[in-house]
Write an enzyme that holds these catalytic residues in place. Structure first.
Site, PDB file in Angstrom:
ATOM      1  N   GLU A  45       0.818  -1.086  -0.011  1.00 37.71           N
ATOM      2  CA  GLU A  45       0.047   0.057  -0.169  1.00 37.71           C
ATOM      3  C   GLU A  45       0.941   1.298   0.073  1.00 37.71           C
ATOM      4  O   GLU A  45       1.737   1.387   0.629  1.00 37.71           O
ATOM      5  CB  GLU A  45      -0.779  -0.139   1.185  1.00 37.71           C
ATOM      6  CG  GLU A  45      -1.787   1.263   1.235  1.00 37.71           C
ATOM      7  CD  GLU A  45      -2.894   0.935   2.542  1.00 37.71           C
ATOM      8  OE1 GLU A  45      -3.667   1.801   2.731  1.00 37.71           O
ATOM      9  OE2 GLU A  45      -2.667   0.135   3.264  1.00 37.71           O
ATOM     10  N   LYS A 112      -9.180   3.196  -2.760  1.00 31.02           N
ATOM     11  CA  LYS A 112      -9.512   2.344  -1.548  1.00 31.02           C
ATOM     12  C   LYS A 112     -10.944   3.092  -1.077  1.00 31.02           C
ATOM     13  O   LYS A 112     -11.115   4.240  -0.838  1.00 31.02           O
ATOM     14  CB  LYS A 112      -8.479   2.676  -0.563  1.00 31.02           C
ATOM     15  CG  LYS A 112      -8.742   1.902   0.804  1.00 31.02           C
ATOM     16  CD  LYS A 112      -7.312   2.094   1.853  1.00 31.02           C
ATOM     17  CE  LYS A 112      -7.375   1.295   3.053  1.00 31.02           C
ATOM     18  NZ  LYS A 112      -6.357   1.603   3.876  1.00 31.02           N
ATOM     19  N   TYR A 118      -9.113   4.686  13.338  1.00 32.46           N
ATOM     20  CA  TYR A 118      -9.188   4.310  14.648  1.00 32.46           C
ATOM     21  C   TYR A 118      -7.696   3.952  15.054  1.00 32.46           C
ATOM     22  O   TYR A 118      -6.739   3.893  14.353  1.00 32.46           O
ATOM     23  CB  TYR A 118     -10.120   3.095  15.114  1.00 32.46           C
ATOM     24  CG  TYR A 118      -9.798   1.897  14.012  1.00 32.46           C
ATOM     25  CD1 TYR A 118      -8.731   1.069  14.370  1.00 32.46           C
ATOM     26  CD2 TYR A 118     -10.459   2.101  12.801  1.00 32.46           C
ATOM     27  CE1 TYR A 118      -8.522  -0.152  13.341  1.00 32.46           C
ATOM     28  CE2 TYR A 118     -10.089   0.986  11.856  1.00 32.46           C
ATOM     29  CZ  TYR A 118      -9.076  -0.074  12.226  1.00 32.46           C
ATOM     30  OH  TYR A 118      -9.016  -1.165  11.238  1.00 32.46           O
ATOM     31  N   CYS A 148      -5.882  -3.186   1.740  1.00 27.87           N
ATOM     32  CA  CYS A 148      -5.919  -3.260   3.078  1.00 27.87           C
ATOM     33  C   CYS A 148      -7.187  -3.253   3.811  1.00 27.87           C
ATOM     34  O   CYS A 148      -7.764  -4.388   3.780  1.00 27.87           O
ATOM     35  CB  CYS A 148      -5.063  -1.999   3.611  1.00 27.87           C
ATOM     36  SG  CYS A 148      -4.308  -2.436   5.223  1.00 27.87           S
ATOM     37  N   SER A 290      23.393   1.022  33.270  1.00 29.45           N
ATOM     38  CA  SER A 290      23.369   1.274  34.661  1.00 29.45           C
ATOM     39  C   SER A 290      23.856  -0.063  35.336  1.00 29.45           C
ATOM     40  O   SER A 290      24.037   0.145  36.561  1.00 29.45           O
ATOM     41  CB  SER A 290      22.046   1.636  35.140  1.00 29.45           C
ATOM     42  OG  SER A 290      21.071   0.695  34.744  1.00 29.45           O
ATOM     43  N   GLY A 292      21.615  -2.249  35.177  1.00 31.57           N
ATOM     44  CA  GLY A 292      20.220  -2.687  35.674  1.00 31.57           C
ATOM     45  C   GLY A 292      19.520  -3.657  34.166  1.00 31.57           C
ATOM     46  O   GLY A 292      20.242  -3.452  33.193  1.00 31.57           O
ATOM     47  N   ASP A 294      16.900  -3.176  32.561  1.00 31.06           N
ATOM     48  CA  ASP A 294      16.513  -2.221  31.262  1.00 31.06           C
ATOM     49  C   ASP A 294      17.797  -2.030  30.252  1.00 31.06           C
ATOM     50  O   ASP A 294      17.412  -1.759  29.057  1.00 31.06           O
ATOM     51  CB  ASP A 294      15.639  -1.092  31.706  1.00 31.06           C
ATOM     52  CG  ASP A 294      14.450  -1.394  32.407  1.00 31.06           C
ATOM     53  OD1 ASP A 294      13.778  -2.361  31.962  1.00 31.06           O
ATOM     54  OD2 ASP A 294      14.113  -0.745  33.387  1.00 31.06           O
ATOM     55  N   LYS A 510       4.656  13.914  31.146  1.00 28.84           N
ATOM     56  CA  LYS A 510       5.938  13.268  30.904  1.00 28.84           C
ATOM     57  C   LYS A 510       6.054  12.504  29.375  1.00 28.84           C
ATOM     58  O   LYS A 510       6.940  12.648  28.755  1.00 28.84           O
ATOM     59  CB  LYS A 510       6.421  12.525  31.910  1.00 28.84           C
ATOM     60  CG  LYS A 510       6.845  13.140  33.426  1.00 28.84           C
ATOM     61  CD  LYS A 510       7.254  12.020  34.194  1.00 28.84           C
ATOM     62  CE  LYS A 510       7.749  12.807  35.494  1.00 28.84           C
ATOM     63  NZ  LYS A 510       8.420  11.945  36.449  1.00 28.84           N
TER      64      LYS A 510
END
Length: 542
Positions: A45, A112, A118, A148, A290, A292, A294, A510
């Site tokens: 597409e 199309k 959505y 599609c 770090s 850690g 993640d 944030k």
């Protein structure tokens, strides 16, 4: 005597807005189709401009480039007919189209009919829906075209079959999330079975900002089951034979082995990270390591995506950093063979505190001092990024981003976040998966209690519910839009649920400032979940 037609599909990795690059990929695919004696080539597409072009569609000069590219394709006068996706502008109206090019010209252009509006889709912002079916007599076979979303509902396919189509070819740009492949097989396979017509579903592949397209193009038989599935998360080219008499589609290729569980998600993260960096003209990345979980997983994704020579990491210890964190970060860097530095933030932190000492007189230490540590690290990383031209990868996971357990302009500093849509519990699963390939993450990084190490003996659970409780609550609220009562009914403590939801709601500001990251869930933060920053909605429930 049965009539057969050789139909090729090209599952290419295009770049949004780069018409010249995309045209080159299409021309290469045409040459490959000619070499393999294909008669028809079907692309994904909006292949000429790639998907989603967003507000590029509002630029008039885009359509000049598109028209020129279509003419170039027509002038090739290839022996192979071509179905190519592109936008078209007629007066003030814009259409999502697929054109059939053969014998030196555009023979017909399909518009199309069903426009998704959505989740991550905004097609009604740009496009006008087409109203006509498209069935093309070609080489003795009636070829129907649907784009599609047209295939996700019964009517367009039914109308296409009633108009005489013997096979449906469908250009797609279907964004990935975990489990999307099963849903495609259910929905699109149903169209093949309902109409007793083979369907050739051609999907885009590659990363585009937060969206990822996984490829995995599929040929469906009249029983609604897949005859063949192309490679996931990489480009592919396949030639099929359609037998008009037997009403079936087949290929000599063995169907690609489909990925599942952590292996699938890992490849999604790798491709999304690689494409974001490469398509934006960068070659390398750096991150804060770090010790850690993640940052360890982020580092492994980055190396798998870019190669060890294109990734740098820096450990930025402070007085609260455990010696095991430095040891484990060093071990991770050595295992993956990357350039690694250790730079203390102590002098930077002290400089900040010296300058702020008079203003802070009479106050008690609180999260402010913790955030100054994180922001010292962010400043250091951005300085290295500016000096050496490598993008900073942030390392926060979806659980942290959801509840705001992160510092603006601190550990949120950076240009891309591979784990942005990955819950903490999945981060652990991914670490174990990656170690099953080769051991790159020390075992105690996986088993030790997670900590931001911004205060003495700090643990994540000092501020948050355990992640095996937090993540299901977040999934219910963020991804499934469940109410407090519905989540409590799942077995969670009401006070915990209310606090988690409050944290999610107050931290929208944030998330609006966070780096983009790979979407792997049906509801990711960003273009997928759009909540107001200023809102009194949640106050009704407190």
């Amino acid at each position: 005597m049965s009539l057969t037609m050789r139909i090729a599909i090209a599952q290419n990795n295009y770049i949004v807005g780069d018409i010249k690059h995309n045209l080159h990929l299409i021309q290469k695919s045409l040459q490959q189709a000619e070499t393999q004696n294909a008669e028809l080539l079907v692309l994904s597409e909006l292949a000429l401009c790639s998907y989603p072009p967003e507000d590029l569609l509002l630029r008039s000069d885009l359509y000049d480039l598109i028209e020129d590219a279509l003419q170039q394709l027509a002038q090739l006068n290839s022996s192979v007919a071509l179905v190519v996706g592109h936008p078209t502008k007629e007066g003030d109206l814009i259409f999502n189209c697929a054109s059939f090019i053969h014998q030196g010209r555009v023979q017909v252009t399909y518009k199309k009919q069903l426009l998704p509006n959505y989740s991550v889709f905004d097609e009604k912002r740009y496009f006008t829906a087409g109203k006509e079916n498209c069935v093309i007599p070609f080489k003795g076979v009636n070829v129907g075209i649907l784009i599609c979303e047209d295939l996700w509902f019964p009517e367009p396919a039914r109308n296409c079959k009633n108009a005489g189509a013997q096979i449906i070819v469908s250009p797609n740009a279907s964004p990935y999330y975990y489990g999307k492949g099963h849903r495609r097989e259910t929905e699109v396979g149903a169209r093949a079975k309902e109409n007793q017509i083979p369907v050739l579903y051609v999907n885009q592949v590659g990363g585009q900002d937060e969206l990822l397209f996984d490829g995995a193009s599929i040929a469906y038989g009249i029983d609604g089951k897949s005859v063949f599935t192309a490679n996931e998360f990489e480009e592919d080219f396949v030639v099929f034979e359609f037998d008009e008499h037997l009403n079936q589609i087949s290929t000599d290729r063995i169907t690609s082995q489909q990925l599942h569980d952590e292996a699938e998600i890992w490849q999604a993260l790798v491709l999304g990270t690689r494409d974001y960096i490469h398509k934006n003209g960068m070659s390398g990345a750096l991150l804060g390591l770090s010790g850690g979980i993640d940052s360890a997983v982020t580092l492994a994704v980055a190396v798998d995506a870019l190669g060890a020579g294109n990734v740098n990491a820096v450990m930025m210890p402070f007085k609260y950093t455990a010696s095991m964190s430095i040891e484990d970060a060093t071990a991770e860097a050595e295992a993956l063979g990357i350039e690694f530095d250790i730079i203390s933030i102590e002098p930077m932190y002290q400089a900040f505190m010296t300058q702020l000492a008079e203003k802070f007189t009479g106050t008690e230490p609180n999260v402010t001092e913790q955030n100054i540590q994180a922001r010292s690290r962010g400043t250091l990383l951005m300085a290295l990024s500016n000096k050496f031209g490598r993008i900073v990868l942030t390392t926060g996971n979806k659980s942290e981003v959801a509840v705001g357990y992160c510092t603006l302009y601190g550990d949120m500093c950076g240009g891309f976040n591979p784990l942005k849509d990955v819950p903490k519990t999945m981060v652990y699963r991914l670490a174990n998966y990656r170690n099953s390939i080769s051991p790159v993450i020390p075992e105690r990084v996986i088993t030790r209690a997670p900590s931001a190490e911004l205060a003495p003996d700090q643990k994540d659970e000092d501020n948050l519910p355990p992640y095996d409780i937090l993540d299901p609550i977040l999934q219910a609220y963020v991804e499934e839009d469940k109410s407090i009562a519905e989540i409590v009914a799942l077995g969670f403590d009401e006070a915990v649920v209310r606090r988690v939801i409050w944290l999610v709601d107050i931290n929208e500001h944030k998330r609006r400032q966070s780096a983009p990251g790979v979407r792997i869930s049906p509801r990711a933060f960003g273009r997928d979940r759009r909540y107001p920053i200023t809102s009194g909605y949640g106050r009704q429930f407190t």
